[in-house]
Write an enzyme that holds these catalytic residues in place. Structure first.
Site, PDB file in Angstrom:
ATOM      1  N   ASN A   9       0.875  -1.182   0.000  1.00 15.41           N
ATOM      2  CA  ASN A   9       0.000   0.000   0.000  1.00 15.41           C
ATOM      3  C   ASN A   9       0.907   1.225   0.000  1.00 15.41           C
ATOM      4  OD1 ASN A   9      -1.749   2.086   0.499  1.00 15.41           O
ATOM      5  ND2 ASN A   9      -2.374   1.385   2.537  1.00 15.41           N
ATOM      6  N   TRP A  10       1.007   1.849  -1.161  1.00 12.80           N
ATOM      7  CA  TRP A  10       1.940   2.972  -1.294  1.00 12.80           C
ATOM      8  C   TRP A  10       1.410   4.249  -0.649  1.00 12.80           C
ATOM      9  CZ3 TRP A  10       3.872   2.488  -7.131  1.00 12.80           C
ATOM     10  CH2 TRP A  10       4.540   1.264  -7.271  1.00 12.80           C
ATOM     11  N   LYS A  11       0.139   4.215  -0.234  1.00 11.62           N
ATOM     12  CA  LYS A  11      -0.495   5.403   0.386  1.00 11.62           C
ATOM     13  C   LYS A  11      -0.312   6.620  -0.522  1.00 11.62           C
ATOM     14  CE  LYS A  11      -0.050   3.177   4.836  1.00 11.62           C
ATOM     15  NZ  LYS A  11       0.002   3.288   6.299  1.00 11.62           N
ATOM     16  N   HIS A  94      -9.418   1.110   5.267  1.00 13.10           N
ATOM     17  CA  HIS A  94      -8.112   1.331   5.904  1.00 13.10           C
ATOM     18  C   HIS A  94      -8.308   2.255   7.105  1.00 13.10           C
ATOM     19  CE1 HIS A  94      -3.993   2.505   6.642  1.00 13.10           C
ATOM     20  NE2 HIS A  94      -3.638   1.435   5.965  1.00 13.10           N
ATOM     21  N   GLU A  96      -6.697   4.657   8.149  1.00 10.96           N
ATOM     22  CA  GLU A  96      -6.522   6.085   7.870  1.00 10.96           C
ATOM     23  C   GLU A  96      -7.800   6.669   7.288  1.00 10.96           C
ATOM     24  OE1 GLU A  96      -2.922   5.535   5.614  1.00 10.96           O
ATOM     25  OE2 GLU A  96      -1.930   4.893   7.455  1.00 10.96           O
ATOM     26  N   GLU A 166      -4.942  -4.889  10.746  1.00 13.84           N
ATOM     27  CA  GLU A 166      -3.963  -3.821  10.885  1.00 13.84           C
ATOM     28  C   GLU A 166      -4.211  -3.068  12.190  1.00 13.84           C
ATOM     29  OE1 GLU A 166      -2.109  -2.748   6.836  1.00 13.84           O
ATOM     30  OE2 GLU A 166      -3.743  -1.356   7.193  1.00 13.84           O
ATOM     31  N   GLY A 172       2.949   2.260  10.879  1.00 14.84           N
ATOM     32  CA  GLY A 172       3.910   3.345  10.739  1.00 14.84           C
ATOM     33  C   GLY A 172       4.649   3.693  12.020  1.00 14.84           C
ATOM     34  N   SER A 211       3.944  -2.178  10.401  1.00 14.36           N
ATOM     35  CA  SER A 211       5.388  -2.235  10.654  1.00 14.36           C
ATOM     36  C   SER A 211       6.022  -3.570  10.271  1.00 14.36           C
ATOM     37  CB  SER A 211       5.693  -1.871  12.119  1.00 14.36           C
ATOM     38  OG  SER A 211       5.286  -0.536  12.384  1.00 14.36           O
ATOM     39  N   GLY A 232       2.977  -1.099   4.283  1.00 14.79           N
ATOM     40  CA  GLY A 232       2.998   0.325   3.997  1.00 14.79           C
ATOM     41  C   GLY A 232       4.407   0.787   3.666  1.00 14.79           C
ATOM     42  N   GLY A 233       5.073   1.397   4.641  1.00 14.20           N
ATOM     43  CA  GLY A 233       6.377   2.020   4.422  1.00 14.20           C
ATOM     44  C   GLY A 233       7.379   1.139   3.692  1.00 14.20           C
TER      45      GLY A 233
END
Ligand code: 13P
Length: 250
Positions: A9-11, A94, A96, A166, A172, A211, A232-233
């Site tokens: 997920n590149w956000k 998600h 967010e 998640e 993150g 993470s 993610g990251g």
């Protein structure tokens, strides 16, 4: 036996040049990584750009879908559009989106239904905040997030779907859930789905997100009910993401 699935997920990250470099980097870093299904979810404007450079072995997903079908909904992107662009997956709910854009369990369930109706595989994100976990409410929160989807889509809701656990406190933060903590919730998720649809529950891929790095992925993915990851990251780094995919293939 469930095939592992790793999704990036590149956000809301990237510019054209960086997206092309990442996609090309992934294409070479992922050579020979099997058997594992791999997908990336770039920002909407970069979906086709990423697809062109990443090669046919990596599927595409949307990070969100509109609550609505096509029409006068300025700024929205429909599930049908994503399907038409070649997406196989669509993330819904998600944390967010839930926290920053007011998406309730009911809205998320309707988006899940939109994704399914368009022929996409919905990836339902569920998870508790730290205060909910500390209050012992993890199962109540996650159970309600899943129940809303059953209420909207009926008992067959998860026949062709993915769930991503998640925990909000792990996203993150560099503080992943321990393999045991994650497994406990994943087993609860599978049992919750099994109570309505046993065969869907057995086939259901339940991803862990929060993470995940190449270094902690193997132990997480070794758990019985962890069938891959939503990253993610670490998905913004081709070598790191490929390392995670290799851990899922092991
Ligand atoms: P991180 O891997 O950066 O913790 O993000 C997880 C996530 O939100 C994936 O959807």
């Amino acid at each position: 036996m469930r095939q592992s699935l790793v999704m990036g997920n590149w956000k809301m990250n990237g510019r054209r040049a960086g997206v092309q470099a990442l996609a090309a980097g992934l294409k070479s870093a992922l050579v020979g990584v099997s058997p594992v299904e791999i997908a990336v979810c770039p920002p909407y404007p970069f979906l086709l750009l990423a697809a062109a450079d990443i090669g046919p072995g990596v599927a595409l997903g949307g990070q969100n879908v509109s609550l609505y079908n096509d029409g006068a909904y300025t700024g929205e992107v429909s599930a049908e559009m994503l399907q038409d662009l070649g997406c196989r997956f669509a993330i819904v709910g998600h944390s967010e989106r839930r926290a920053l854009f007011g998406e309730t369990d009911e809205i998320v369930a309707k988006k899940f239904a939109r994704a399914r109706a368009a022929g996409l595989v919905p990836v339902l994100c569920v998870g508790e905040t730290l205060s909910e976990r500390d209050a012992g409410r993890t199962e109540a929160v996650v159970g309600a997030q899943i129940a809303a989807v059953f209420a909207e889509c009926g008992s067959g809701a998860f026949a062709q779907a993915v769930i991503a656990y998640e925990p909000v406190w792990a996203i993150g933060t560099g503080r992943a859930a321990s393999p045991g903590e994650a497994q406990t919730v994943h087993a609860f998720i599978r049992a919750t789905v099994a109570a309505q649809d046993r065969s869907a529950a057995e086939a259901l891929r339940i991803l862990y997100g929060g993470s995940v790095k190449a270094q902690n992925a193997r132990e997480l993915f070794a758990q019985n009910d962890i069938d891959g990851g939503l990253i993610g990251g670490a998905s913004l780094d081709a070598t790191e993401f490929a390392g995670i995919c290799r851990a899922a293939a092991a």
